[in-house]
Write a protein that holds these residues in place. Structure first.
Motif, short mmCIF file in Angstrom:
data_model
loop_
_atom_site.label_atom_id
_atom_site.label_comp_id
_atom_site.label_asym_id
_atom_site.label_seq_id
_atom_site.Cartn_x
_atom_site.Cartn_y
_atom_site.Cartn_z
N SER A 106 29.25 41.76 47.47
CA SER A 106 30.16 42.60 48.27
C SER A 106 31.59 42.10 48.09
CB SER A 106 29.76 42.58 49.74
OG SER A 106 30.08 41.34 50.36
N SER A 107 31.75 40.80 47.90
CA SER A 107 33.07 40.21 47.69
C SER A 107 33.48 40.31 46.22
CB SER A 107 33.03 38.76 48.16
OG SER A 107 34.23 38.10 47.89
N ASN A 108 32.56 39.98 45.33
CA ASN A 108 32.88 40.02 43.89
C ASN A 108 33.31 41.41 43.42
OD1 ASN A 108 32.46 37.34 43.19
ND2 ASN A 108 30.27 37.62 42.87
N SER A 119 34.90 43.64 45.14
CA SER A 119 36.06 44.17 45.86
C SER A 119 37.23 44.46 44.93
CB SER A 119 36.54 43.17 46.93
OG SER A 119 35.58 43.05 47.93
#
Lengths: 483, 479
Positions: A314-316, A318
């Protein structure tokens, strides 16, 4: 030429039986002949032939390494200067990286020829290669079946002899599961053994690149080129790379094989169990000793994995916001519209599902219950492996619950699809090296034997694989139409 | 402020660490380059890139921690702060959250002669974002990522300050310290030293804090004072008007001298912090701390005390002279070169020199009169070659030319007349020529003496020592 292994190809190039250009043209021909498999996203014929010409000159000069002039292909997750790197996503359908991944640099310095970029599940999320923006890949052993995923294009290309050897990446089984389903040899190295620089991130703490080839012997040559410390990857490990080929023939007399009882529960398909047991019996004939080991926390691997991998993804993911590169929606009304439509239109369903799960798991008030708990479970699982591997040299079991399934069979049920990786995921959580080697067939479809070793024991795994391949010929069998 | 109320203030200060390259990439950090020319693949957040920690940034953080007597974490962790913004290329900022590199230190400030200790909760390393440029793009927004990845040390104070004055004193002290340590250039115009202020008010005597508002991005000492004072008044007005202060982020508008709401707590982002899996924990060994400690410069407070003790300076002069390392070094060079004229050197530096620099808008490092030339002047004052009045003339010439004090004195014939006979002759001449003031003085009007001294100085073209002249004149008039 497609029947030769890597050292035979290297010998052929040196004896001038064929040139690298001829070899490259030959494989380009096979790729174009078998386009219906959909194994490649990009075929880079022109640059491949240029690389082949350069390799021929290098070979003529007499100072070329073992992979010089040999065609390989890259999973489309490795950034390649000048050639599209899509990661199987509409989001990056227009993305041409301005730099090479470290792994790609290594192959270039070795003089290898890159035939093209291989199909994969979008952002490496999937177990069937059905999540690719470029469509599903067909399994050469049964073209109505999936090749596995996410390195489905890689496995299919090797099985169909479209490339002698290729790269893959493995976050929860993405090298081993397709290798098993396509009857090839695939090795996921220890986390930190192969640089992740330029390998598009799915779940950073789990992702690891590795070789996919027909045999352990070929995989050893490939890994030799891929492995090594990289200053550009803080998580790569500064440890000398051993020679992976010298110990291939070491005796297996006295090798201690552990069989996790959780891998051989009543739920395991009886034909699958029989095939794996037959392979283990073969090892006993080679002098290995077998004992059962208990790994009580293995059943927690899938939930822990889906929390951790989703949180990281979910962060990678973004950075794919439509601002600097990649897909951008048409006529955005404002910033929020630019974000939501660019991401909404370009990400596939599985990617969105994991981003949502991960965002949820990291949210205020849920972090402790999900992410932190999953990290604790991860530690328990690692401890299980450490305990087991202090008693035995390697662990063995199945790679997959079943052989290749039909295209479309599991797409409507994500949980069923996630269970595909039930035997592979725990290894990523522990960061251990593991390999799938062909161990037989059920109804004409390949079965993979899972061999798991201790940290940085890749040479041992390759030795274990190679000795088995000296007394079996599963790995030499080719699917009908691709012999 | 209404005396029933007490303000509670804590500051978060972002100091840009003056490393050559960025915190996670090899790109240069120099200010003012063409947009996007100092942003490499890592700064752009391209697919596949990975951060690699700049060791120099870590070293600077450790330097700061040791200087404020803080705990240096043996194990600290980088975390991702997730939010979407166009000038945040990865969609997350790499920062530190639960385990910062520097914890629990303090800094002493002085306000109205009172010393007060301000607690520093923590200081953590993080990367800066890029800049959104809203002008020159015809309604569109441009992105400049030169600044993206510049190393920042975010220094978070305890809510220990009770007035805007204290907040400014703390901010100045911190500014002085980071420049002493040479970890930050302190350039506020270029954004190297930025401040967010957390402000709340409570009735005097109440223990619990009131609801706070955070004022973002204040980039000068003057604005910090104004913004805080304005915010204190606003909050008191709200409460006294029967309302409630809401927790929110506010922006200070320097043009209108007011703060206005940016976003409320409800609208605040959930940053979904988690440890960055691309970076290993930062492990600080005692050996690094020892090594850094050995290279720490003398800190401002210690230097000030030493100046007071060693040079017999008053508190105010010592404070001024130690306000920057450059000025303190300059002072000590002058003292040494002038043969120990500590008092004169202090008077000249804090007076004429700083005054002239201020007027010219120059820093001490750019002072046209270097320490050696100033010492040359001070020597001549000390040995009575020139009078204090003449010295000011000489200083002007030093400032505007390249001659030494001795050359100027020589060329201009400014040497003080020390020949008693020559002065005596002039004194006698003036007494004879001015019978009126002489009589007045003898009649007890002391002021009349000044007129006579003035006449004598005029006759000597200012080259006589006024003290000597006075003495001699009085002796003669009393005869």
């Amino acid at each position: 030429m497609h029947k030769k292994n890597l050292s035979e190809l290297a010998a052929g190039l040196r004896s001038k039986e064929f040139s690298s250009v001829e070899l490259t043209q030959f494989f380009l021909g096979r790729i174009s002949q078998h386009q219906d498999l959909n194994a490649f996203i990009t075929v880079s014929a022109e640059s491949a032939l240029q690389q082949a010409q350069a390799a021929d000159q290098l070979l003529a000069a007499g100072n070329a390494g073992p992979l010089a002039g040999i065609p390989i292909a890259q999973k489309d997750i490795f950034c390649t200067l000048g050639a599209k790197t899509s990661c199987g996503s509409k989001m990056l359908d227009n993305f041409i990286a301005p730099y090479n991944a470290t792994v790609v640099e290594h192959f270039n310095s070795a003089g290898a020829v890159m035939l093209g970029k291989l199909n994969m599940d979008e952002f490496a999320m999937g177990s069937s290669n059905e999540n690719s923006f470029y469509g599903p890949v067909r399994n050469p052993w049964a073209t109505d079946c999936v090749p596995g995923g996410s390195s489905g294009g890689s496995a299919a290309a090797v099985a169909a002899r479209l490339a002698p050897a290729v790269t893959g990446t493995d976050t929860g089984g993405s090298i081993r599961q397709p290798a098993a389903l396509c009857g090839i040899t695939g090795l996921k190295p220890t986390y930190g053994r192969v640089s992740r620089y330029g390998m598009i991130a799915y779940a950073s703490s789990l992702d690891q690149g590795g070789p996919m080839a027909r045999s352990a012997e070929d995989a050893a040559l490939l890994l030799q080129t891929m492995a090594g410390f990289d200053l550009k990857d803080s998580t790569s490990v500064d440890q000398a790379v051993p020679d992976y080929s010298t110990g291939l023939n070491d005796s297996l007399q006295g090798l201690k094989i552990g069989l996790p009882k959780q891998f051989f529960s009543a739920e395991l398909d009886s034909q699958m169990a029989a095939t794996i047991q037959a392979a283990i019996a073969e090892y006993q004939k080679l002098g290995a000793e077998v004992k059962e080991v208990d790994m009580p926390n293995l059943n927690l691997a899938i939930p822990a994995y889906y929390v951790i991998a989703s949180a990281e993804c979910s962060s990678n993911l973004s950075r794919y916001d439509g601002v600097r590169f990649g897909y951008r929606c048409k006529n955005p009304a404002d910033l929020t519209d630019l974000y939501t439509r660019s991401r909404g239109e370009a990400f596939g369903a599985e990617v969105k599902r994991r981003i949502l799960m991960g965002t949820y798991a990291l949210s205020a008030g849920y972090y402790d219950a999900y992410y932190l708990k999953a990290q604790q479970v991860r530690r328990l699982i690692s401890d299980d492996f450490k305990r087991a591997l202090s008693e035995v040299d390697v662990l063995m079991g199945p790679v997959t619950p079943s052989t290749a399934f039909k295209i479309g069979e599991k797409t409507s049920d994500p949980i069923q699809m996630y269970l595909e990786d039930i035997y592979t995921i725990a290894i990523n959580l522990a960061g251990l090296p593991a390999m799938s080697i062909p161990a037989g067939f059920i109804d004409g479809k390949p079965v993979g034997l899972h061999v798991i070793g201790n940290y940085f024991s890749e040479a041992k795994l390759l030795n274990v694989g190679h000795r088995y391949q000296q007394v079996t010929d599963w790995h030499q069998q080719a699917p009908k139409g691709f012999e | 402020m209404n005396s029933q109320w007490e303000a509670v203030i804590g500051l978060e200060i972002h100091t840009q660490l003056s490393t050559k390259s960025k915190i996670f990439s090899g790109a240069a950090t120099a200010y003012g380059a063409e947009p996007n020319t100092q942003a490499c693949a890592v700064d752009l957040g391209l697919p596949g890139v990975l951060p690699v920690l700049n060791k120099d940034a870590v070293r600077r953080a450790v330097t700061f921690g040791l200087a404020i007597d803080a705990e240096i974490a043996p194990h600290s962790v980088f975390a991702r702060k997730n939010y979407f913004y166009p000038d945040l290329p990865k969609g997350y900022q790499i920062s530190q959250f639960e385990l910062p590199i520097v914890g629990n230190g303090h800094l002493d400030i002085e306000v109205d002669g009172e010393t007060k200790r301000i607690g520093i909760t923590r200081a953590h390393l993080e990367e800066d974002a890029g800049k959104s440029l809203h002008e020159d793009f015809h309604g569109l927004t441009g992105i400049d990522l030169n600044r993206a990845g510049t190393p920042l040390l975010e220094i978070v104070s305890e809510p220990d300050m009770r007035s805007a004055k204290e907040a400014v004193a703390y901010m100045r002290k911190l500014h002085e310290l980071v420049r002493y340590l040479e970890i930050c250039d302190g350039n506020m115009q270029e954004g190297s030293f930025r401040c967010d202020a957390n402000v709340s008010v409570r009735p005097k005597g109440q223990k619990e804090f009131g609801t706070r508002a955070e004022i973002k991005n204040i980039n000068s000492f003057k604005f910090v004072e104004k913004a805080i004072n304005h915010e204190i008044e606003r909050q008191i007005d709200v409460i006294e008007g029967g309302g409630k202060v809401v927790q929110e982020t506010r922006l200070y508008d320097a043009n209108k001298d007011e703060t206005r709401s940016m976003r409320s707590k409800e609208e605040a982002n959930d940053y979904r912090y988690f440890p960055d899996p691309d970076l290993l924990p930062v492990l600080i060994e005692d050996s690094l701390k020892d090594e850094v400690r050995a290279t720490l410069p003398e800190l401002p407070d210690a230097k000030k005390q030493r100046f007071i003790d060693q040079y017999a300076l008053d508190n105010e002069s010592a404070t001024t002279l130690t306000s920057s390392r450059e000025l303190a070094d300059f002072y000590e060079t002058v003292v040494k070169a002038s043969g120990g004229e500590a008092k004169l050197a202090s008077n000249w530096l804090t007076g004429d020199v700083l005054g002239a620099l201020n007027k010219a808008g120059l820093e001490i490092s750019d002072c046209p009169v270097n320490a050696g030339r100033l010492a040359g002047l001070i020597k001549r004052i000390a040995d009575n070659t020139i009078s204090g009045k003449t010295a000011k003339q000489v200083f002007d010439k030093l400032w505007n030319g390249s001659d030494s004090a001795d050359e100027i004195i020589e060329k201009e014939g400014l040497v003080q007349i020390t020949d008693t006979g020559a002065i005596e002759a002039i004194v006698d001449k003036v007494i004879t020529a001015n019978p009126v003031p002489v009589e007045q003085y003898r009649a007890g009007k002391d002021k009349a003496l000044m007129a006579l001294v003035g006449q004598i100085m005029k006759e000597t073209q200012g080259k006589a020592n006024p003290g000597e002249v006075n003495k001699m004149l009085i002796a003669k008039l009393k005869n």
